[in-house]
Design a protein around this motif. Structure first.
Motif, PDB file in Angstrom:
ATOM      1  N   VAL A  78      -5.965  -2.900   3.771  1.00 29.15           N
ATOM      2  CA  VAL A  78      -6.918  -1.803   3.953  1.00 29.15           C
ATOM      3  C   VAL A  78      -7.875  -2.136   5.081  1.00 29.15           C
ATOM      4  O   VAL A  78      -8.143  -1.310   5.966  1.00 29.15           O
ATOM      5  N   ASN A  79      -8.386  -3.362   5.097  1.00 30.38           N
ATOM      6  CA  ASN A  79      -9.311  -3.794   6.146  1.00 30.38           C
ATOM      7  C   ASN A  79      -8.655  -3.852   7.521  1.00 30.38           C
ATOM      8  O   ASN A  79      -9.331  -3.746   8.533  1.00 30.38           O
ATOM      9  N   LYS A  80      -7.340  -4.002   7.561  1.00 31.94           N
ATOM     10  CA  LYS A  80      -6.598  -3.992   8.826  1.00 31.94           C
ATOM     11  C   LYS A  80      -6.245  -2.576   9.275  1.00 31.94           C
ATOM     12  O   LYS A  80      -5.587  -2.386  10.289  1.00 31.94           O
ATOM     13  N   PRO A 123      -4.039   4.739   5.893  1.00 30.16           N
ATOM     14  CA  PRO A 123      -4.580   5.912   6.573  1.00 30.16           C
ATOM     15  C   PRO A 123      -4.980   7.040   5.627  1.00 30.16           C
ATOM     16  O   PRO A 123      -5.770   7.898   6.010  1.00 30.16           O
ATOM     17  N   SER A 124      -4.423   7.049   4.407  1.00 28.97           N
ATOM     18  CA  SER A 124      -4.791   8.094   3.447  1.00 28.97           C
ATOM     19  C   SER A 124      -4.955   7.455   2.070  1.00 28.97           C
ATOM     20  O   SER A 124      -5.790   6.592   1.903  1.00 28.97           O
ATOM     21  N   THR A 125      -4.129   7.831   1.111  1.00 25.23           N
ATOM     22  CA  THR A 125      -4.309   7.327  -0.255  1.00 25.23           C
ATOM     23  C   THR A 125      -3.494   6.084  -0.569  1.00 25.23           C
ATOM     24  O   THR A 125      -3.719   5.445  -1.597  1.00 25.23           O
ATOM     25  N   LYS A 163       3.581  -0.339  -5.951  1.00 20.28           N
ATOM     26  CA  LYS A 163       2.908   0.955  -5.832  1.00 20.28           C
ATOM     27  C   LYS A 163       2.472   1.462  -7.205  1.00 20.28           C
ATOM     28  O   LYS A 163       1.372   2.005  -7.357  1.00 20.28           O
ATOM     29  N   ASN A 164       3.309   1.268  -8.228  1.00 18.23           N
ATOM     30  CA  ASN A 164       2.920   1.658  -9.585  1.00 18.23           C
ATOM     31  C   ASN A 164       1.683   0.892 -10.028  1.00 18.23           C
ATOM     32  O   ASN A 164       0.781   1.457 -10.659  1.00 18.23           O
ATOM     33  N   HIS A 165       1.642  -0.402  -9.690  1.00 15.28           N
ATOM     34  CA  HIS A 165       0.468  -1.194 -10.055  1.00 15.28           C
ATOM     35  C   HIS A 165      -0.763  -0.707  -9.287  1.00 15.28           C
ATOM     36  O   HIS A 165      -1.860  -0.659  -9.839  1.00 15.28           O
ATOM     37  N   TRP A 166      -0.586  -0.337  -8.031  1.00 12.46           N
ATOM     38  CA  TRP A 166      -1.667   0.249  -7.225  1.00 12.46           C
ATOM     39  C   TRP A 166      -2.204   1.493  -7.928  1.00 12.46           C
ATOM     40  O   TRP A 166      -3.412   1.648  -8.117  1.00 12.46           O
ATOM     41  N   ASP A 167      -1.292   2.405  -8.313  1.00 12.58           N
ATOM     42  CA  ASP A 167      -1.697   3.657  -8.956  1.00 12.58           C
ATOM     43  C   ASP A 167      -2.407   3.398 -10.285  1.00 12.58           C
ATOM     44  O   ASP A 167      -3.437   4.020 -10.576  1.00 12.58           O
ATOM     45  N   ASN A 168      -1.873   2.490 -11.100  1.00 12.49           N
ATOM     46  CA  ASN A 168      -2.495   2.177 -12.388  1.00 12.49           C
ATOM     47  C   ASN A 168      -3.855   1.513 -12.209  1.00 12.49           C
ATOM     48  O   ASN A 168      -4.791   1.800 -12.959  1.00 12.49           O
ATOM     49  N   THR A 169      -3.956   0.639 -11.229  1.00  7.30           N
ATOM     50  CA  THR A 169      -5.231  -0.027 -10.954  1.00  7.30           C
ATOM     51  C   THR A 169      -6.268   0.993 -10.487  1.00  7.30           C
ATOM     52  O   THR A 169      -7.420   0.962 -10.914  1.00  7.30           O
TER      53      THR A 169
END
Length: 136
Positions: free
Chosen positions: A51-53, A57-59, A87-93
């Protein structure tokens, strides 16, 4: 079925991924993603780095960002998860963070320092559970 033994031969799920722009199909089993606190922390740190790099760009992360997280996660944990598992872990987090954020910003709540838990009346929890019904 295994004709010699008479035992059913387990079928392995097909794995299709698009690593580095190439579609790959294999007959290897998909490992269930297990998220202990160490793996979760590594995942979060790798995502924040991307994200910092500028790789979000969106979600969600870009393909390049996900590749970096996949590679970094494997090098730090020795475990290779599929992109959709990350990605599932991203969404759940993200969903859990929204619920936590809602709790922190609610002025009706208290905090039990000994138990490290939120204090609220039953009506609040009933309403909260309706909004965040899938939150762990």
């Amino acid at each position: 079925m295994d004709s010699q033994q008479g035992n059913p031969t387990p079928s392995l799920p097909q794995v299709v991924s698009s690593r580095k722009g190439k579609q790959v199909s294999s007959a290897r089993p998909i490992r269930k993603a297990v998220w202990d606190s160490n793996k979760h922390t590594i995942f979060i740190d790798l995502c924040l780095e991307q994200v910092n790099k500028g790789e979000r760009p969106s979600t969600h992360l870009t393909i390049k960002g996900w590749e970096a997280v996949l590679d970094g996660f494997e090098s730090q944990t020795g475990v290779r998860y599929e992109r959709n598992q990350l990605k599932n872990h991203w969404d759940n987090t993200k969903y859990s963070w929204k619920a936590w954020h809602e709790l922190l910003n609610n002025t009706e709540l208290g905090w039990d320092h000994q138990k490290a838990t939120v204090i609220a009346d039953d009506e609040f929890w009933t309403n909260f559970a309706k909004v965040f019904k899938d939150c762990p």
